[in-house]
Design a protein around this motif. Structure first.
Motif, PDB file in Angstrom:
ATOM      1  N   LYS A 136     -46.269  83.727 -52.739  1.00  0.00           N
ATOM      2  CA  LYS A 136     -46.287  84.805 -51.757  1.00  0.00           C
ATOM      3  C   LYS A 136     -46.995  86.038 -52.320  1.00  0.00           C
ATOM      4  N   GLN A 137     -46.726  86.352 -53.587  1.00  0.00           N
ATOM      5  CA  GLN A 137     -47.360  87.501 -54.243  1.00  0.00           C
ATOM      6  C   GLN A 137     -48.873  87.296 -54.353  1.00  0.00           C
ATOM      7  N   MET A 138     -49.286  86.079 -54.719  1.00  0.00           N
ATOM      8  CA  MET A 138     -50.712  85.788 -54.883  1.00  0.00           C
ATOM      9  C   MET A 138     -51.454  85.852 -53.545  1.00  0.00           C
ATOM     10  N   ILE A 139     -50.830  85.312 -52.498  1.00  0.00           N
ATOM     11  CA  ILE A 139     -51.449  85.367 -51.166  1.00  0.00           C
ATOM     12  C   ILE A 139     -51.540  86.808 -50.686  1.00  0.00           C
ATOM     13  N   GLY A 140     -50.448  87.560 -50.897  1.00  0.00           N
ATOM     14  CA  GLY A 140     -50.417  88.975 -50.502  1.00  0.00           C
ATOM     15  C   GLY A 140     -51.485  89.795 -51.200  1.00  0.00           C
ATOM     16  N   ALA A 141     -51.727  89.474 -52.485  1.00  0.00           N
ATOM     17  CA  ALA A 141     -52.724  90.214 -53.259  1.00  0.00           C
ATOM     18  C   ALA A 141     -54.144  89.943 -52.765  1.00  0.00           C
ATOM     19  N   MET A 142     -54.367  88.753 -52.181  1.00  0.00           N
ATOM     20  CA  MET A 142     -55.707  88.384 -51.739  1.00  0.00           C
ATOM     21  C   MET A 142     -56.012  88.814 -50.311  1.00  0.00           C
ATOM     22  N   ILE A 143     -54.987  89.217 -49.555  1.00  0.00           N
ATOM     23  CA  ILE A 143     -55.192  89.575 -48.138  1.00  0.00           C
ATOM     24  C   ILE A 143     -56.157  90.760 -47.984  1.00  0.00           C
ATOM     25  N   TYR A 144     -55.937  91.831 -48.755  1.00  0.00           N
ATOM     26  CA  TYR A 144     -56.753  93.044 -48.631  1.00  0.00           C
ATOM     27  C   TYR A 144     -58.240  92.780 -48.893  1.00  0.00           C
ATOM     28  N   PRO A 145     -58.607  92.186 -50.053  1.00  0.00           N
ATOM     29  CA  PRO A 145     -60.051  91.927 -50.268  1.00  0.00           C
ATOM     30  C   PRO A 145     -60.654  90.965 -49.256  1.00  0.00           C
ATOM     31  N   ILE A 170     -59.724  85.824 -61.979  1.00  0.00           N
ATOM     32  CA  ILE A 170     -59.202  84.565 -61.436  1.00  0.00           C
ATOM     33  C   ILE A 170     -58.566  83.728 -62.538  1.00  0.00           C
ATOM     34  N   LYS A 171     -59.209  83.712 -63.728  1.00  0.00           N
ATOM     35  CA  LYS A 171     -58.678  82.901 -64.831  1.00  0.00           C
ATOM     36  C   LYS A 171     -57.280  83.384 -65.250  1.00  0.00           C
ATOM     37  N   THR A 172     -57.063  84.698 -65.207  1.00  0.00           N
ATOM     38  CA  THR A 172     -55.759  85.255 -65.586  1.00  0.00           C
ATOM     39  C   THR A 172     -54.694  84.818 -64.594  1.00  0.00           C
ATOM     40  N   PHE A 173     -55.039  84.843 -63.302  1.00  0.00           N
ATOM     41  CA  PHE A 173     -54.110  84.384 -62.270  1.00  0.00           C
ATOM     42  C   PHE A 173     -53.786  82.908 -62.453  1.00  0.00           C
ATOM     43  N   SER A 174     -54.826  82.091 -62.563  1.00  0.00           N
ATOM     44  CA  SER A 174     -54.666  80.640 -62.670  1.00  0.00           C
ATOM     45  C   SER A 174     -53.861  80.265 -63.911  1.00  0.00           C
ATOM     46  N   GLU A 190     -45.980  88.960 -65.888  1.00  0.00           N
ATOM     47  CA  GLU A 190     -47.406  89.319 -66.021  1.00  0.00           C
ATOM     48  C   GLU A 190     -48.157  89.044 -64.716  1.00  0.00           C
ATOM     49  N   LEU A 191     -47.813  87.935 -64.084  1.00  0.00           N
ATOM     50  CA  LEU A 191     -48.426  87.585 -62.809  1.00  0.00           C
ATOM     51  C   LEU A 191     -48.041  88.593 -61.730  1.00  0.00           C
ATOM     52  N   ASN A 192     -46.802  89.020 -61.768  1.00  0.00           N
ATOM     53  CA  ASN A 192     -46.300  90.019 -60.825  1.00  0.00           C
ATOM     54  C   ASN A 192     -47.070  91.341 -60.978  1.00  0.00           C
ATOM     55  N   ASP A 193     -47.297  91.767 -62.226  1.00  0.00           N
ATOM     56  CA  ASP A 193     -48.061  92.995 -62.501  1.00  0.00           C
ATOM     57  C   ASP A 193     -49.506  92.864 -62.026  1.00  0.00           C
ATOM     58  N   LEU A 194     -50.076  91.669 -62.228  1.00  0.00           N
ATOM     59  CA  LEU A 194     -51.461  91.434 -61.810  1.00  0.00           C
ATOM     60  C   LEU A 194     -51.611  91.532 -60.293  1.00  0.00           C
ATOM     61  N   SER A 205     -55.294  95.049 -56.020  1.00  0.00           N
ATOM     62  CA  SER A 205     -55.995  95.913 -55.066  1.00  0.00           C
ATOM     63  C   SER A 205     -56.621  97.115 -55.774  1.00  0.00           C
ATOM     64  N   THR A 206     -55.927  97.626 -56.809  1.00  0.00           N
ATOM     65  CA  THR A 206     -56.452  98.756 -57.590  1.00  0.00           C
ATOM     66  C   THR A 206     -57.698  98.342 -58.365  1.00  0.00           C
ATOM     67  N   ILE A 207     -57.695  97.101 -58.875  1.00  0.00           N
ATOM     68  CA  ILE A 207     -58.838  96.586 -59.643  1.00  0.00           C
ATOM     69  C   ILE A 207     -60.037  96.331 -58.722  1.00  0.00           C
ATOM     70  N   LEU A 208     -59.767  95.717 -57.564  1.00  0.00           N
ATOM     71  CA  LEU A 208     -60.852  95.302 -56.670  1.00  0.00           C
ATOM     72  C   LEU A 208     -61.385  96.418 -55.778  1.00  0.00           C
ATOM     73  N   GLU A 209     -60.553  97.435 -55.514  1.00  0.00           N
ATOM     74  CA  GLU A 209     -60.953  98.505 -54.599  1.00  0.00           C
ATOM     75  C   GLU A 209     -62.279  99.168 -54.979  1.00  0.00           C
ATOM     76  N   PRO A 210     -62.453  99.612 -56.235  1.00  0.00           N
ATOM     77  CA  PRO A 210     -63.747 100.228 -56.604  1.00  0.00           C
ATOM     78  C   PRO A 210     -64.926  99.275 -56.437  1.00  0.00           C
ATOM     79  N   LEU A 211     -64.722  97.976 -56.784  1.00  0.00           N
ATOM     80  CA  LEU A 211     -65.798  96.983 -56.663  1.00  0.00           C
ATOM     81  C   LEU A 211     -66.175  96.772 -55.198  1.00  0.00           C
ATOM     82  N   LEU A 212     -65.158  96.705 -54.333  1.00  0.00           N
ATOM     83  CA  LEU A 212     -65.419  96.521 -52.901  1.00  0.00           C
ATOM     84  C   LEU A 212     -66.156  97.724 -52.310  1.00  0.00           C
ATOM     85  N   PHE A 213     -65.745  98.936 -52.727  1.00  0.00           N
ATOM     86  CA  PHE A 213     -66.395 100.149 -52.221  1.00  0.00           C
ATOM     87  C   PHE A 213     -67.840 100.252 -52.708  1.00  0.00           C
ATOM     88  N   ILE A 214     -68.087  99.847 -53.948  1.00  0.00           N
ATOM     89  CA  ILE A 214     -69.462  99.836 -54.482  1.00  0.00           C
ATOM     90  C   ILE A 214     -70.310  98.846 -53.688  1.00  0.00           C
TER      91      ILE A 214
END
Length: 360
Positions: A118-127, A215-219, A316-320, A325-334
């Motif tokens: 659920k956490q992993m799916i939730g994290a991917m919804i925004y991007p 992705i490797k860290t998640f997997s 660690e997965l929970n923190d990731l 969203s904080t990690i991907l937000e700048p990349l998405l905006f760029i």
């Protein structure tokens, strides 16, 4: 001759049984057995509360149990619903008379797995929403807006910048083949989903997943937490380590980990030490994990050490997932900024050239 019993027509259902349904079933069954209900009574009560496909499956399982067939054997007729680790823990519980406790172990495992997914799916919804919105907006602009602008540019004899010429070429293409392109992209996406799931391709794609940044860290953390938690529960329930490793190889999603755990099983069965084997693959098993497992093996508390290591990976997965969203937000905006800048330059520059021509 009149029939005493009506033959039940087998119903057809689309899709499987949700993991959440299995979780609630296991939890309720564990509670009912703990409070003194017999297995038959508990199954009949839960069956009445269930619906759809799972109701029919429970009806079949209950009928078998009432005829004297072991519960674990009745479950094994539905391998897509009940995993091998699930069936094995139920079997051990039946044989040792601790079915309620073993079902409680399973409930905790299913709760943790459900929470992680659920956490992993939730994290991917925004991007995914951002990228999907960009794709749809770009397609709409290309088909309905850009062709009108490019026709205007063609009517004026001005030097067009490279980006504008590329935009015009792309617009012409989309004007003629836009719908084909859109549906082609959907078909390509479906084909790629099918292709990467092929048994022959999985080893390559799963190895690649363990090399792509983020992705490797998640997997890695997800597969490690599943492996450690499953092995811990199996050992607590009374399974031998070599049998537990065979079952655990089917609980992890990544083929690279599956193959390595099968290799572990062969080596451990021949008498080799688990910790020493894990140390040989630091890319798959971090040194901190192997050190904790080593302490557990030497002190005779391996199941506890594995449970503790699983909780570290889960944390660690929970923190990731929280920080994704904080990690991907700048990349998405760029990414969006670059697209907007190219479009703006491609449209504004020729308009400026045209207005200058009028002034002259």
């Amino acid at each position: 001759m009149p029939k005493d019993k009506k033959t039940k027509k087998k119903k057809f259902y689309i899709g499987g049984v949700p993991k959440k349904t299995i979780l609630f079933f296991t939890k309720n069954l564990s509670i009912m057995l703990k409070t003194g209900s017999t297995l038959n009574e508990a199954l009949n009560v839960i069956k009445k509360l269930s619906k759809g496909k799972f109701h029919d499956i429970l009806d079949e399982i209950t009928s078998k149990v009432e005829k004297g067939i072991p519960f674990s054997e009745a479950l094994s007729a539905h391998p897509k619903i009940f995993s091998q680790i699930y069936i094995n823990i139920v079997k051990i519980g039946e044989e040792s008379g601790t079915l309620d406790k073993n079902l409680n172990f399973l409930t905790k495992q299913l709760e943790k797995s459900h929470k992680l997914k659920k956490q992993m799916i939730g994290a991917m919804i925004y991007p995914m929403i951002i990228l999907g919105g960009t794709f749809i907006l770009g397609t709409v602009l290309s088909i309905f807006v850009l062709p009108k602008l490019t026709r205007m540019f063609k009517n004026f004899k001005v030097e067009l910048p490279l980006t504008t010429r590329i935009l015009i070429a792309f617009s012409d293409f989309m004007d003629q083949y836009g719908l084909y392109f859109f549906f082609g992209m959907i078909i390509l996406f479906i084909f790629l989903l099918w292709f990467v799931r092929l048994k022959q391709i999985k080893p390559l794609t799963h190895r690649l997943l363990l090399k792509i940044p983020v992705i490797k860290t998640f997997s890695k953390n997800f597969n490690l937490s599943m492996f450690y938690r499953s092995l811990s529960i199996l050992l607590v329930s009374g399974t031998t380590i070599d049998d537990a490793l065979v079952i655990c190889s089917k609980t992890v999603n990544n083929v690279t980990y599956q193959n390595f755990i099968i290799h572990l099983h062969k080596k451990v069965k021949s008498g080799e030490n688990l910790h020493e084997l894990l140390v040989l693959s630091p890319k798959l098993f971090p040194p901190t994990d192997t050190q904790i497992i080593n302490v557990g093996e030497e002190s005779g508390t391996l199941s506890d050490s594995l449970a503790y290591t699983a909780s570290i990976r889960e944390e660690e997965l929970n923190d990731l997932t929280k920080n994704l969203s904080t990690i991907l937000e700048p990349l998405l905006f760029i990414f969006l900024g670059v697209i907007v800048a190219i479009l703006a330059l491609s449209i504004i520059t020729p308009i400026y050239s045209i207005t200058q021509q009028f002034d002259a």
